[in-house]
Design an enzyme around this catalytic site. Sequence first.
Site, PDB file in Angstrom:
ATOM      1  N   SER A 239       0.563  -1.089  -0.188  1.00  9.38           N
ATOM      2  CA  SER A 239      -0.059   0.444  -0.550  1.00  9.38           C
ATOM      3  C   SER A 239       1.059   1.521  -0.103  1.00  9.38           C
ATOM      4  O   SER A 239       2.264   1.204  -0.531  1.00  9.38           O
ATOM      5  CB  SER A 239      -0.628   0.189   0.884  1.00  9.38           C
ATOM      6  OG  SER A 239      -0.260   0.418   2.450  1.00  9.38           O
ATOM      7  N   LYS A 240       0.091   2.380  -0.060  1.00  7.82           N
ATOM      8  CA  LYS A 240       1.184   3.746  -0.328  1.00  7.82           C
ATOM      9  C   LYS A 240       2.209   3.959   1.129  1.00  7.82           C
ATOM     10  O   LYS A 240       3.525   4.177   0.951  1.00  7.82           O
ATOM     11  CB  LYS A 240       0.284   5.032  -0.019  1.00  7.82           C
ATOM     12  CG  LYS A 240      -0.419   5.277  -0.981  1.00  7.82           C
ATOM     13  CD  LYS A 240      -1.275   6.287  -1.441  1.00  7.82           C
ATOM     14  CE  LYS A 240      -1.796   6.699  -2.893  1.00  7.82           C
ATOM     15  NZ  LYS A 240      -3.236   7.660  -2.038  1.00  7.82           N
ATOM     16  N   ARG A 241       1.367   2.780   1.839  1.00  8.22           N
ATOM     17  CA  ARG A 241       2.294   3.124   3.365  1.00  8.22           C
ATOM     18  C   ARG A 241       4.018   3.025   3.166  1.00  8.22           C
ATOM     19  O   ARG A 241       5.056   2.957   3.541  1.00  8.22           O
ATOM     20  CB  ARG A 241       2.390   2.155   3.760  1.00  8.22           C
ATOM     21  CG  ARG A 241       0.807   2.654   5.078  1.00  8.22           C
ATOM     22  CD  ARG A 241       0.878   1.864   6.278  1.00  8.22           C
ATOM     23  NE  ARG A 241       0.171   0.306   6.317  1.00  8.22           N
ATOM     24  CZ  ARG A 241       0.978  -0.253   6.086  1.00  8.22           C
ATOM     25  NH1 ARG A 241       2.046  -0.922   6.931  1.00  8.22           N
ATOM     26  NH2 ARG A 241       0.644  -1.967   5.976  1.00  8.22           N
ATOM     27  N   HIS A 242       4.342   2.035   1.632  1.00  9.71           N
ATOM     28  CA  HIS A 242       5.505   1.119   1.454  1.00  9.71           C
ATOM     29  C   HIS A 242       6.272   2.046   0.353  1.00  9.71           C
ATOM     30  O   HIS A 242       7.309   2.134   0.305  1.00  9.71           O
ATOM     31  CB  HIS A 242       5.072  -0.197   1.236  1.00  9.71           C
ATOM     32  CG  HIS A 242       4.421  -1.252   1.863  1.00  9.71           C
ATOM     33  ND1 HIS A 242       2.621  -1.802   2.078  1.00  9.71           N
ATOM     34  CD2 HIS A 242       5.192  -1.533   3.296  1.00  9.71           C
ATOM     35  CE1 HIS A 242       3.211  -2.451   2.435  1.00  9.71           C
ATOM     36  NE2 HIS A 242       4.659  -2.590   3.946  1.00  9.71           N
ATOM     37  N   GLY A 243       5.390   2.859   0.027  1.00  7.55           N
ATOM     38  CA  GLY A 243       6.181   3.885  -1.155  1.00  7.55           C
ATOM     39  C   GLY A 243       4.855   4.115  -2.048  1.00  7.55           C
ATOM     40  O   GLY A 243       4.058   3.434  -1.946  1.00  7.55           O
TER      41      GLY A 243
END
Length: 413
Positions: A239-243
């Site tokens: 998800s966006k948390r990972h980049g």
Amino acid sequence: MSELRVRFAPSPTGYLHVGGARTALFNYLLAKKQAGKYVLRIEDTDVARSTQESVDAILNAMEWLGLSCDEGPFYQSERFDLYRQKVEQLLNEGKAYRCYCTAEELDAKREAAMKDGRKPKYDGSCRNRSDQPDAPYVIRFRLPEDREETTFVDRIKGAISVRHEELDDLIIQRTDGTPTYNLVVVIDDAEMGINLVIRGDDHINNTPRQILLYQALGYTVPEFAHVPMILGADKKRLSKRHGATSVMVYQELGYLPEALVNYLVRLGWSFGDEEIFSMDDLIEKFSIDNVGKSAGVFNPEKLLWLNSHYIKTGDPVRLAELLCPFLQKKGIAPAAGPDLVAVVKSLQERASTLVEMAEGAAFYFADQVDYEEKARNKFLKPEQKSLFTIIIDELENVPILPRSNLKKPLLRS
Ligand code: GLU
């Protein structure tokens, strides 16, 4: 054997996610390899969540990756008549029914079931009702009672069985008259002649229900291949948390499409220990049999490594073209400077992205160069002025400065 027909069927509710891009890529590669057809279908029946902006974003990303479709794009929003006709058919054949249960009633039933330790599923109270009250209703698909389970053999995951007692009567048309995903995906895949459905394994639970719908509508059931998810380094769903997860953000970050294609295909598919694949290699070598069963972990460093490889080995003329918008973003007019292809050649070895290349190239376009203070104090001393004057004069006599000449003594003694 009949011609292979596969499809990619994104819902236009956001940008194209790298996971979706990989699914599209697998479909595309297999179609090309087997001289089949790759169909693109935009699943925009959820009118509230679908946007034209998202359709455009998805189409742009597909084009950038080079995944052009053989047929389509088709839009589900233009096919409502067909869906209505099929719902009518199911109603007439007694395979579907109108359900007038209100949201409050359903909530109460769900709560009661949970309290009793039963699985919270629809209890079928409208199954056999014959009246048609003047009230809002949904249409439900009647779960066939002549079989106890549905089984299919997934091309990636193997045999999968679901007992019908786990399922309930699926809503196929909402109160507002719009059809739901599980119904339309079946109608479209069947009507478009799709014989292998390759998609993310988040849809694996839908597959038994869809198989029942194929059968109820008298369609041939296709084969299925459910591709494992992509995870982040923490093994949670990417998800966006990972980049960055959007394909087009990678373009903005200065990645080349061939690097992303190469990276995504290897996430879940392998061919010996080879790492570098051109699109042509992939078309030749890709096969569903070599797609792994378990989820792949997204590794940004490996993607960056592949990108530097493609920058290093790329055609400088093409790279120069691709570099232009990155220079413009920095306020640099590419035509106002030195030969851009020569600039690219001088930077290919060390830039990992086009953003880095633009940063490196800025020097060639600057009227005034700002030297780093420490270096300036160390090297630019008054007593060296005469030496620099000689170097400037000499350099002015050299029309082009080929790399091979750089190491030769420039100054004649
Ligand atoms: N439209 C669905 C999605 O974007 C995909 C449906 C499918 O591949 O069956 O998740």
